[in-house]
Design an enzyme around this catalytic site. Sequence first.
Site, short mmCIF file in Angstrom:
data_model
loop_
_atom_site.label_atom_id
_atom_site.label_comp_id
_atom_site.label_asym_id
_atom_site.label_seq_id
_atom_site.Cartn_x
_atom_site.Cartn_y
_atom_site.Cartn_z
N GLU A 14 -6.50 -49.98 28.87
CA GLU A 14 -5.37 -50.84 28.53
C GLU A 14 -4.31 -49.89 28.00
O GLU A 14 -4.42 -49.36 26.90
CB GLU A 14 -5.83 -51.87 27.49
CG GLU A 14 -5.00 -53.12 27.49
CD GLU A 14 -3.80 -52.99 26.58
OE1 GLU A 14 -2.76 -52.53 27.10
OE2 GLU A 14 -3.90 -53.31 25.40
N GLY A 39 -4.59 -47.32 24.71
CA GLY A 39 -3.71 -46.27 24.20
C GLY A 39 -2.69 -45.90 25.25
O GLY A 39 -2.33 -46.72 26.09
N SER A 40 -2.24 -44.65 25.21
CA SER A 40 -1.15 -44.25 26.08
C SER A 40 -1.64 -44.01 27.51
O SER A 40 -2.82 -43.70 27.74
CB SER A 40 -0.49 -42.98 25.56
OG SER A 40 -1.35 -41.88 25.78
N THR A 41 -0.73 -44.14 28.46
CA THR A 41 -1.07 -43.92 29.86
C THR A 41 -1.49 -42.46 30.09
O THR A 41 -2.41 -42.19 30.87
CB THR A 41 0.12 -44.31 30.76
OG1 THR A 41 0.27 -45.74 30.69
CG2 THR A 41 -0.12 -43.94 32.22
N LYS A 84 -14.34 -45.28 18.17
CA LYS A 84 -13.51 -44.30 17.48
C LYS A 84 -12.13 -44.89 17.18
O LYS A 84 -11.33 -45.11 18.09
CB LYS A 84 -13.33 -43.02 18.28
CG LYS A 84 -12.67 -41.94 17.42
CD LYS A 84 -11.98 -40.84 18.19
CE LYS A 84 -10.56 -41.16 18.57
NZ LYS A 84 -9.59 -41.15 17.45
N ILE A 97 -3.12 -40.41 28.06
CA ILE A 97 -4.52 -40.21 27.65
C ILE A 97 -5.45 -40.98 28.59
O ILE A 97 -6.52 -40.49 28.96
CB ILE A 97 -4.75 -40.67 26.19
CG1 ILE A 97 -3.78 -39.96 25.24
CG2 ILE A 97 -6.19 -40.40 25.76
CD1 ILE A 97 -4.03 -38.51 25.01
N GLY A 98 -5.01 -42.17 29.01
CA GLY A 98 -5.81 -42.96 29.95
C GLY A 98 -6.09 -42.19 31.22
O GLY A 98 -7.21 -42.16 31.74
N GLU A 154 8.19 -45.27 27.85
CA GLU A 154 7.76 -46.15 26.77
C GLU A 154 8.10 -45.50 25.43
O GLU A 154 7.65 -44.41 25.14
CB GLU A 154 6.25 -46.38 26.86
CG GLU A 154 5.75 -47.34 25.81
CD GLU A 154 4.25 -47.60 25.89
OE1 GLU A 154 3.50 -46.65 26.16
OE2 GLU A 154 3.85 -48.75 25.67
N CYS A 161 2.12 -52.33 23.02
CA CYS A 161 2.09 -51.86 24.41
C CYS A 161 2.82 -52.82 25.34
O CYS A 161 3.38 -52.41 26.34
CB CYS A 161 0.65 -51.68 24.86
SG CYS A 161 -0.38 -53.09 24.48
#
Lengths: 279, 513
Positions: B292, B270-272, B218, B274-275, B423, B326
């Site tokens: 990552e 992606g972002s932390t 995606k 969402i991770g 960030e 990132c």
Amino acid sequence: MKIAKTIKLFIGGEFPRTESGRSFAVTVFNTNNVYANLCQASRKDLKNAVSAAKAALGGWGGKTAYNRSQILYRMAEMMEGKRAEFVDVLMKTLGYFNEDAQKSVDQGIESLVYFSGFADKYQQVMGSVNPVAGPHHSFTTAEPVGVVGLIYDLKFNLGDLCAQIGSVICSGNTLVALMPFEGSAVIAPLSEVLATSDLPKGVVNLLTGSRDELYKVFGSHMEIHSLKYQGQDQKISSDLQVLATGNLKRFVGNKSDSVSLEQLLQFIEYKTVWHPIGL
Amino acid sequence: MQAGTQNKKLKTSSKNVAGRGVESTSYQNRFVKGIPFKFDYEASVESTEVVKIKSQNELFIGGKFVKPQSGKYFKTLNPATENVLAEVAEANSTDVDLAVLAARKAFATWSKLSGHERGRYLFKIARIIQERAREVAILESLDNGKPIKETRDVDTPLAAAHFFYHAGWADKLEYVVPGRSVAPLGVVGQIIPWNFPLLMAAWKIAPALACGNTVVLKPAETTPLTALLLAEIIQQAELPEGVVNIVTGAGETGANLVDHPDVNKIAFTGSTDIGRRIQKAIAGTQKRLTLELGGKSAHIIFEDAAIDQAIEGVINGIYFNQGHVCCAGSRLLLEESISELFVKKLKKRMQKIRIGNPLDKNTDIGAINSAGELQKIQNLVGVGKTEGGEFFEPNLTLPSKGYFHKPCFFNGVSSAATLSRVEVFGPVLTIATFRTPEEAVLKANDTPYGLAAGLWSEKGSKIHKVASRLRAGVIWANTYNKFDPTSPFGGYYESGFGREGGRHGLLGYLEVK
């Protein structure tokens, strides 16, 4: 009258009682006779243990791999020296036959020797020089992940428990472990092995107490970097995985073949360093 | 860049010629035979003729472009002009089901194919990307807003290199883990961000396929077009149908993929935040996960650094790709003795940055990817201004249309300030000072992240000492923002887990037996 040993926790190289003052009785196998009253570690004890483990990181990780290797070997030597005491605890509290208890100690020693040997080898097995397409030297080294929490929730197995400890610390991590409930009393000889092996204070911290009371504290502690659940309870495993997201702990689930490179690699990070090549 | 005979007569330092994005300084104030002259940049071609964008783009499932079951489409913009580029299908849960089903079906045959044959397909994909490089680069600049200079020289060649590198692994997997046999995981769900759209797709797809997995990818909702071009390339390479499926959409599409019971592994960049949500969502399942995530990487300049080179390193570290990186070196730590000089030089250098049309090959900084991101950056800069520190931005003219943000920094920012901790993911730098290497390491490590770090010193032993103490997955010494398919990339702590690239990257796509 013989003097009975007071069994306590092992935090920061010392043997404190739980700050909570609570205890639970361990009985002689198949009897109601009290073998010993063990400390029921509290949330505060766990936090103290993590602080000690965190403080120990720099010194332990900063030692040469050869030095760490020798200290792990020393742990095996001290375990051999305390063989009789281990056998006694295993027979009295877990009902082992002498032969099984002896074998169990053999396995514990074996595990420590195995990871002693890996302390200065996994780096070469897993490290690399990367042939990047440009004038740069790029290399990848294996490094410790940091403070590791271990919840040992399987049937007591001294060989496996020592493999967990050895695999975590041989690369420079420090450890906070909750002892398996059934074999809690083994904390006595085990922590004395740790205390007399030139292992710096705080590298391994051992707690006894209630899994149900403490596992969530392990899961949510922001200074535990990797969490190993050596157990099979689905609910606890999935609770821990959810709690681990707080600081993105590496969650490591139950693994059967613990005397292996893969076991060690569960507690490793890879660092890649670049530098230009030129005149 | 320039003729050698002229070069000898230049008054500008020859050091300025090296490195990315310095054309702007080296072209100034030349002297030829004692006669000073100045000249401007040549007009850039900026033609988009080679790119054909379909007005309506479908999902790529089972080797075919298919209309979404959702019946819905969303728009993707050119952030440099705010013009709509195309409409793209929005995959709903049924579409994700179909994609996973196609990948599962394909897995049965793809995983049984010899490594040699799998490798052939990957080599072919790499070659087609190289052949269609111009088209790929322009489309990426159009959809993302990043300068053509970067899509041409970084994104596209690296994407091809990732396929090429991993193609060669496909028939050598028995050498990945010494003494162990390995097996693919199955169907891999991959979710990628908008900052390096095609490159991230290559980072994800190439190792997964080399290891014998099949993929549902995606792409990010603001940059779906190059992933769909990659689908076309995959068709052209005659990759067996269903081995790669691409479902476009936003967060909900991604969530459907993460939650799908027949997916064996999730790989997310992606972002932390969402991770974290993904880690939570798959808790208690057997799904494997690599993440990552974000970073707040320190960039340390010691007083014994080659200062002019370090200036270029800092510019590249934070302003590369509009700061949408990132691993951006967003926290500059200067040794106190050189801080004043360094900041002065940095300001001068920033004045030479060219910001504007991404398709102009002279452009250093292009457009911010979306209105939402621009707003986020502006808000954080606003917070920075209220929290203090010297704010600097060069006197540059921004285009009247499109989403642009000037490169800027805050000097003298405490490590407790918002901008030192959060960030920004934009061209915003914070600057602080240190007195000893110990303090530099302490400050650099004072973050929940651990993705990257940079350090500059001409002293080898100091570099090794400091690099070994920095807690981050990638350390750039006397350089910054270098990437290569052979070199593992990924972070410590809240920057995620797992590595991408190199032998280590393969471990995330294999079961070790």
